[in-house]
Design an enzyme around this catalytic site. Structure first.
Site, PDB file in Angstrom:
ATOM      1  N   ASP A 126      22.252  52.951  41.890  1.00 36.26           N
ATOM      2  CA  ASP A 126      23.536  53.512  41.460  1.00 36.26           C
ATOM      3  C   ASP A 126      23.346  54.885  40.827  1.00 36.26           C
ATOM      4  O   ASP A 126      24.008  55.857  41.191  1.00 36.26           O
ATOM      5  CB  ASP A 126      24.200  52.613  40.396  1.00 36.26           C
ATOM      6  CG  ASP A 126      24.791  51.343  40.937  1.00 36.26           C
ATOM      7  OD1 ASP A 126      25.950  51.369  41.371  1.00 36.26           O
ATOM      8  OD2 ASP A 126      24.095  50.314  40.896  1.00 36.26           O
ATOM      9  N   GLU A 181      31.747  56.853  39.037  1.00 33.70           N
ATOM     10  CA  GLU A 181      31.743  55.575  38.314  1.00 33.70           C
ATOM     11  C   GLU A 181      30.746  55.554  37.162  1.00 33.70           C
ATOM     12  O   GLU A 181      31.008  54.962  36.118  1.00 33.70           O
ATOM     13  CB  GLU A 181      31.431  54.424  39.263  1.00 33.70           C
ATOM     14  CG  GLU A 181      31.461  53.082  38.539  1.00 33.70           C
ATOM     15  CD  GLU A 181      31.268  51.890  39.443  1.00 33.70           C
ATOM     16  OE1 GLU A 181      31.681  50.787  39.040  1.00 33.70           O
ATOM     17  OE2 GLU A 181      30.697  52.045  40.529  1.00 33.70           O
ATOM     18  N   ASP A 210      31.974  56.642  44.210  1.00 31.53           N
ATOM     19  CA  ASP A 210      31.353  55.382  43.813  1.00 31.53           C
ATOM     20  C   ASP A 210      29.974  55.376  44.459  1.00 31.53           C
ATOM     21  O   ASP A 210      29.849  55.232  45.677  1.00 31.53           O
ATOM     22  CB  ASP A 210      32.175  54.184  44.282  1.00 31.53           C
ATOM     23  CG  ASP A 210      31.741  52.893  43.588  1.00 31.53           C
ATOM     24  OD1 ASP A 210      30.579  52.833  43.136  1.00 31.53           O
ATOM     25  OD2 ASP A 210      32.562  51.962  43.492  1.00 31.53           O
ATOM     26  N   ASP A 219      29.363  51.108  45.839  1.00 30.39           N
ATOM     27  CA  ASP A 219      30.509  50.219  45.764  1.00 30.39           C
ATOM     28  C   ASP A 219      30.051  48.876  46.318  1.00 30.39           C
ATOM     29  O   ASP A 219      29.617  48.782  47.460  1.00 30.39           O
ATOM     30  CB  ASP A 219      31.659  50.783  46.598  1.00 30.39           C
ATOM     31  CG  ASP A 219      32.906  49.922  46.520  1.00 30.39           C
ATOM     32  OD1 ASP A 219      33.145  49.338  45.452  1.00 30.39           O
ATOM     33  OD2 ASP A 219      33.630  49.840  47.517  1.00 30.39           O
ATOM     34  N   THR A 242      27.979  46.630  44.076  1.00 26.15           N
ATOM     35  CA  THR A 242      26.633  46.491  43.508  1.00 26.15           C
ATOM     36  C   THR A 242      26.112  45.064  43.638  1.00 26.15           C
ATOM     37  O   THR A 242      24.926  44.848  43.894  1.00 26.15           O
ATOM     38  CB  THR A 242      26.630  46.928  42.034  1.00 26.15           C
ATOM     39  OG1 THR A 242      27.169  48.247  41.935  1.00 26.15           O
ATOM     40  CG2 THR A 242      25.230  46.934  41.465  1.00 26.15           C
ATOM     41  N   HIS A 270      37.874  38.968  42.787  1.00 26.95           N
ATOM     42  CA  HIS A 270      38.430  40.210  43.310  1.00 26.95           C
ATOM     43  C   HIS A 270      39.725  39.918  44.060  1.00 26.95           C
ATOM     44  O   HIS A 270      39.760  39.813  45.283  1.00 26.95           O
ATOM     45  CB  HIS A 270      37.429  40.904  44.237  1.00 26.95           C
ATOM     46  CG  HIS A 270      36.252  41.473  43.512  1.00 26.95           C
ATOM     47  ND1 HIS A 270      35.191  42.057  44.164  1.00 26.95           N
ATOM     48  CD2 HIS A 270      35.970  41.569  42.188  1.00 26.95           C
ATOM     49  CE1 HIS A 270      34.293  42.476  43.267  1.00 26.95           C
ATOM     50  NE2 HIS A 270      34.763  42.181  42.066  1.00 26.95           N
ATOM     51  N   SER A 288      32.563  45.384  49.049  1.00 27.90           N
ATOM     52  CA  SER A 288      32.664  46.844  49.030  1.00 27.90           C
ATOM     53  C   SER A 288      33.718  47.407  49.966  1.00 27.90           C
ATOM     54  O   SER A 288      34.454  46.683  50.640  1.00 27.90           O
ATOM     55  CB  SER A 288      31.301  47.483  49.344  1.00 27.90           C
ATOM     56  OG  SER A 288      31.074  47.553  50.740  1.00 27.90           O
ATOM     57  N   LYS A 302      34.952  46.827  53.770  1.00 24.85           N
ATOM     58  CA  LYS A 302      36.165  46.164  54.277  1.00 24.85           C
ATOM     59  C   LYS A 302      37.121  47.184  54.893  1.00 24.85           C
ATOM     60  O   LYS A 302      37.778  46.904  55.905  1.00 24.85           O
ATOM     61  CB  LYS A 302      36.843  45.388  53.136  1.00 24.85           C
ATOM     62  CG  LYS A 302      36.014  44.209  52.634  1.00 24.85           C
ATOM     63  CD  LYS A 302      36.759  43.377  51.612  1.00 24.85           C
ATOM     64  CE  LYS A 302      36.843  44.035  50.259  1.00 24.85           C
ATOM     65  NZ  LYS A 302      35.525  44.151  49.598  1.00 24.85           N
ATOM     66  N   ARG A 362      44.170  43.496  48.513  1.00 20.53           N
ATOM     67  CA  ARG A 362      43.554  43.449  47.191  1.00 20.53           C
ATOM     68  C   ARG A 362      44.709  43.235  46.209  1.00 20.53           C
ATOM     69  O   ARG A 362      45.292  44.192  45.691  1.00 20.53           O
ATOM     70  CB  ARG A 362      42.822  44.759  46.904  1.00 20.53           C
ATOM     71  CG  ARG A 362      42.091  44.831  45.569  1.00 20.53           C
ATOM     72  CD  ARG A 362      40.799  44.056  45.557  1.00 20.53           C
ATOM     73  NE  ARG A 362      40.050  44.327  44.351  1.00 20.53           N
ATOM     74  CZ  ARG A 362      38.775  44.682  44.298  1.00 20.53           C
ATOM     75  NH1 ARG A 362      38.099  44.795  45.414  1.00 20.53           N
ATOM     76  NH2 ARG A 362      38.175  44.921  43.155  1.00 20.53           N
TER      77      ARG A 362
END
Length: 318
Positions: free
Chosen positions: A45, A68, A119, A122, A124, A207, A231, A234, A248
């Site tokens: 990251d 991020e 990010d 995205d 992690t 999520h 992540s 999608k 989402r």
């Protein structure tokens, strides 16, 4: 062409960051520490954010980057910092610990009339599991996404594993191997494509509201098993025609949750330029002009476009 320098800089930076991430993933048991919000963060990251922010600062010094990561925890973890610097040095041999901290903190900018959002990894948790993750970078001007790049090192469509998706406003979306190769123009799946008339959703139960998401999908005739992945891969699945819907929706446990811009920006333009549509659950465009979290948007609806109005109607009736 408009935004060509931005596109090429973003492609090069994301590709370089993806190489770092895969070096960490393949060569190490990923060393994770915990940020204050208890989500895992890895050497990859920090290293990915450092490389991308360095590239953006050199090419576009006036552009803030809303990323991020920050270095608050990293400054208290000398062994992790040393490991991050060692990885960054594979691409930037002269980089010091101080340089790396500075590069990462270049990503602590604010939303502005023109800015980048990043990010560095995205997904992690997917990275730590050896599953899907994405390096997601986007340029926003006056609230509109102009360029988006998604690097998905573990994603496979066809015979290639490790894919880069690139979109520029008004120019469409292309996909190419991260290792290099010919770009392929992407188009979302037609509703008549029964093999791909399916929902793509997160691996993580927290999520979103999975129950409501399945009910809405069923309401628009989706009965096939969901495609599950971590992540912004999608978004890549919808753009590449592997699924027609990604929802989402706020989890019942956190009904007031507002999504972060870096979790969506690159994916949004990748889908839109492939012919799809993205709004919040009330049909409003996502607001990238105001803050690091969407202040006036609740949930996210991503579709092939053809079923979008039906999905919104199902949500209104839910």
């Amino acid at each position: 062409m408009p935004y060509d320098q931005e596109k090429q800089t973003a492609i090069a930076a994301v590709t370089q960051a993806a190489q770092l991430c895969e070096a960490v993933r393949q060569g190490l048991v990923p060393a994770a520490i915990e940020k204050n919000d208890k989500s895992p963060v890895t050497i990859a990251d920090y290293g990915a954010q450092a490389l991308i922010c360095k590239a953006l600062a050199e090419a576009f010094p006036s552009d803030p980057v809303v990323g991020e990561e920050d270095t608050t925890d990293l400054r208290q973890a000398a062994p992790v910092l040393a490991a991050v610097t060692a990885q960054v040095q594979q691409a930037l041999p002269s980089a010091t610990d101080s340089d790396v901290l500075s590069y990462i903190d270049h990503g602590n900018g604010d939303v502005a009339p023109r800015y980048w959002t990043l990010d560095p990894i995205d997904g992690t948790k997917g990275f730590l599991r050896g599953d899907q993750y994405a390096i997601a970078l986007a340029l926003i001007e006056d609230g509109e996404i102009k360029v988006g790049v998604l690097g998905c090192p573990f994603l496979s469509f066809g015979n290639e594993t490790g894919l880069l998706l690139v979109a520029v406003r008004g120019e469409g979306t292309v996909m190419m191997p991260l290792a290099g190769g010919q770009p392929q123009r992407l188009t979302v799946a037609d509703t008549s494509d029964s093999d791909h008339y399916r929902l793509v959703e997160s691996m993580e139960s927290g999520h979103g509201d999975h129950g409501q998401q399945h009910a809405v999908a069923h309401a628009v005739g989706i009965t096939a098993p969901s495609l599950r992945m971590d992540s912004q891969a999608k978004y890549a699945a919808v753009a590449a025609g592997q699924a027609v819907l990604y929802l989402r929706l706020p989890s019942p446990k956190t009904p007031d949750y507002r999504e972060k811009i870096w979790d969506h920006a690159a994916g949004v333009i990748v889908v839109e330029e492939a012919g799809g549509r993205v709004t919040d659950m009330h049909g409003k465009p996502l607001d990238f002009a105001s803050a690091a979290r969407f202040p006036n948007n609740k949930g996210v609806v991503v579709s092939n476009g053809a079923i979008h109005d039906a999905v919104l109607a199902a949500l209104r009736g839910a």
